[in-house]
Design a protein around this motif. Sequence first.
Motif, PDB file in Angstrom:
ATOM      1  N   GLU A  97      -6.730  -7.850  11.396  1.00  0.00           N
ATOM      2  CA  GLU A  97      -6.815  -6.464  10.921  1.00  0.00           C
ATOM      3  C   GLU A  97      -8.197  -6.138  10.372  1.00  0.00           C
ATOM      4  OE1 GLU A  97      -4.865  -3.488   7.559  1.00  0.00           O
ATOM      5  OE2 GLU A  97      -3.677  -5.134   8.361  1.00  0.00           O
ATOM      6  N   LEU A  98      -8.819  -7.101   9.682  1.00  0.00           N
ATOM      7  CA  LEU A  98     -10.090  -6.823   9.023  1.00  0.00           C
ATOM      8  C   LEU A  98     -11.307  -7.088   9.899  1.00  0.00           C
ATOM      9  CD1 LEU A  98      -9.458  -8.137   5.392  1.00  0.00           C
ATOM     10  CD2 LEU A  98      -9.059  -5.862   6.351  1.00  0.00           C
ATOM     11  N   ALA A  99     -11.109  -7.629  11.105  1.00  0.00           N
ATOM     12  CA  ALA A  99     -12.246  -7.909  11.989  1.00  0.00           C
ATOM     13  C   ALA A  99     -13.009  -6.619  12.262  1.00  0.00           C
ATOM     14  CB  ALA A  99     -11.752  -8.520  13.297  1.00  0.00           C
ATOM     15  N   GLY A 100     -14.277  -6.602  11.894  1.00  0.00           N
ATOM     16  CA  GLY A 100     -15.109  -5.424  12.118  1.00  0.00           C
ATOM     17  C   GLY A 100     -14.843  -4.258  11.189  1.00  0.00           C
ATOM     18  N   ALA A 101     -14.059  -4.489  10.132  1.00  0.00           N
ATOM     19  CA  ALA A 101     -13.737  -3.388   9.207  1.00  0.00           C
ATOM     20  C   ALA A 101     -14.995  -2.881   8.513  1.00  0.00           C
ATOM     21  CB  ALA A 101     -12.724  -3.860   8.169  1.00  0.00           C
ATOM     22  N   THR A 102     -15.084  -1.568   8.372  1.00  0.00           N
ATOM     23  CA  THR A 102     -16.213  -0.969   7.656  1.00  0.00           C
ATOM     24  C   THR A 102     -15.987  -1.101   6.157  1.00  0.00           C
ATOM     25  OG1 THR A 102     -15.175   1.208   7.541  1.00  0.00           O
ATOM     26  CG2 THR A 102     -16.503   0.716   9.515  1.00  0.00           C
ATOM     27  N   ASP A 103     -17.040  -0.866   5.380  1.00  0.00           N
ATOM     28  CA  ASP A 103     -16.895  -0.886   3.924  1.00  0.00           C
ATOM     29  C   ASP A 103     -15.908   0.184   3.465  1.00  0.00           C
ATOM     30  OD1 ASP A 103     -18.697  -2.920   3.918  1.00  0.00           O
ATOM     31  OD2 ASP A 103     -20.274  -1.867   2.811  1.00  0.00           O
ATOM     32  N   THR A 104     -15.882   1.319   4.156  1.00  0.00           N
ATOM     33  CA  THR A 104     -14.954   2.395   3.786  1.00  0.00           C
ATOM     34  C   THR A 104     -13.508   1.946   3.963  1.00  0.00           C
ATOM     35  OG1 THR A 104     -16.589   4.036   4.468  1.00  0.00           O
ATOM     36  CG2 THR A 104     -14.307   4.781   4.279  1.00  0.00           C
ATOM     37  N   THR A 105     -13.233   1.278   5.080  1.00  0.00           N
ATOM     38  CA  THR A 105     -11.880   0.755   5.326  1.00  0.00           C
ATOM     39  C   THR A 105     -11.506  -0.282   4.279  1.00  0.00           C
ATOM     40  OG1 THR A 105     -12.099   1.147   7.697  1.00  0.00           O
ATOM     41  CG2 THR A 105     -10.417  -0.439   7.009  1.00  0.00           C
ATOM     42  N   LEU A 106     -12.444  -1.195   3.997  1.00  0.00           N
ATOM     43  CA  LEU A 106     -12.180  -2.240   2.999  1.00  0.00           C
ATOM     44  C   LEU A 106     -11.938  -1.626   1.620  1.00  0.00           C
ATOM     45  CD1 LEU A 106     -14.869  -4.852   4.086  1.00  0.00           C
ATOM     46  CD2 LEU A 106     -12.387  -5.112   4.282  1.00  0.00           C
ATOM     47  N   ALA A 107     -12.726  -0.620   1.269  1.00  0.00           N
ATOM     48  CA  ALA A 107     -12.586   0.015  -0.045  1.00  0.00           C
ATOM     49  C   ALA A 107     -11.206   0.663  -0.186  1.00  0.00           C
ATOM     50  CB  ALA A 107     -13.686   1.042  -0.257  1.00  0.00           C
ATOM     51  N   ALA A 108     -10.711   1.273   0.901  1.00  0.00           N
ATOM     52  CA  ALA A 108      -9.387   1.913   0.857  1.00  0.00           C
ATOM     53  C   ALA A 108      -8.291   0.875   0.667  1.00  0.00           C
ATOM     54  CB  ALA A 108      -9.152   2.706   2.139  1.00  0.00           C
ATOM     55  N   LEU A 109      -8.443  -0.288   1.286  1.00  0.00           N
ATOM     56  CA  LEU A 109      -7.450  -1.354   1.139  1.00  0.00           C
ATOM     57  C   LEU A 109      -7.544  -2.034  -0.222  1.00  0.00           C
ATOM     58  CD1 LEU A 109      -7.742  -3.066   4.642  1.00  0.00           C
ATOM     59  CD2 LEU A 109      -5.702  -1.969   3.726  1.00  0.00           C
TER      60      LEU A 109
END
Length: 200
Positions: A97-109
């Motif tokens: 799920e996190l492969a290639g995740a942007t900082d924005t995606t990570l911050a939301a999670l």
Amino acid sequence: MTLSRLQCHYRGVWTLDELLDRVSAALSAEYPGAPNGRVRDVPDRRAVRWYATTGLVDRPSAMRGRTALYERRHLLQLVAVKRLQSQGRTLADIQAELAGATDTTLAALARVPEDLLAPGDAPQPEAVRPRFWAEPAAAPAPPPAPAEAFALHGVALGGGAVVLVPGTPTAADRADIAAAARPLLDLLAARGLLNERESS
């Protein structure tokens, strides 16, 4: 140093201990903990290094002497991993799920409080080689089907060589694997493919 480290080191880069302080502080709210007793609520130093080895978390951003330095993205990745684990997700599922995740995606999670992300003035770390493997892929592959997902565990063989196995090896398994790998290690050593410092 714990609280003072949190208050005084908003420099944009942190040592591993400083990073773990922030992870712990970020998880102190809205975190029910792992659904079983087999997963730590907060990762320890060994877990973070293992996550970096397997690509679940980026490798350190830079080095200051022999000290690894971490930054905002590492904090977001670690907190996101623990929040997803608290939902019963496996590391293999989380990695997909996190492969290639942007900082924005990570911050939301991750939902890390803004005060723990404050960068401040960062010292100039030593230059390191580019980490092409840590860059997000242009178009990440779809996650594997649940039946195909599994966690890999490493068995250190010496000289920097590691064997990845899909199961969780016991101490006896590790000893047997290391003994069985002796001819392979001899071949790698003969060809100069081992880290001599780790072999000695």
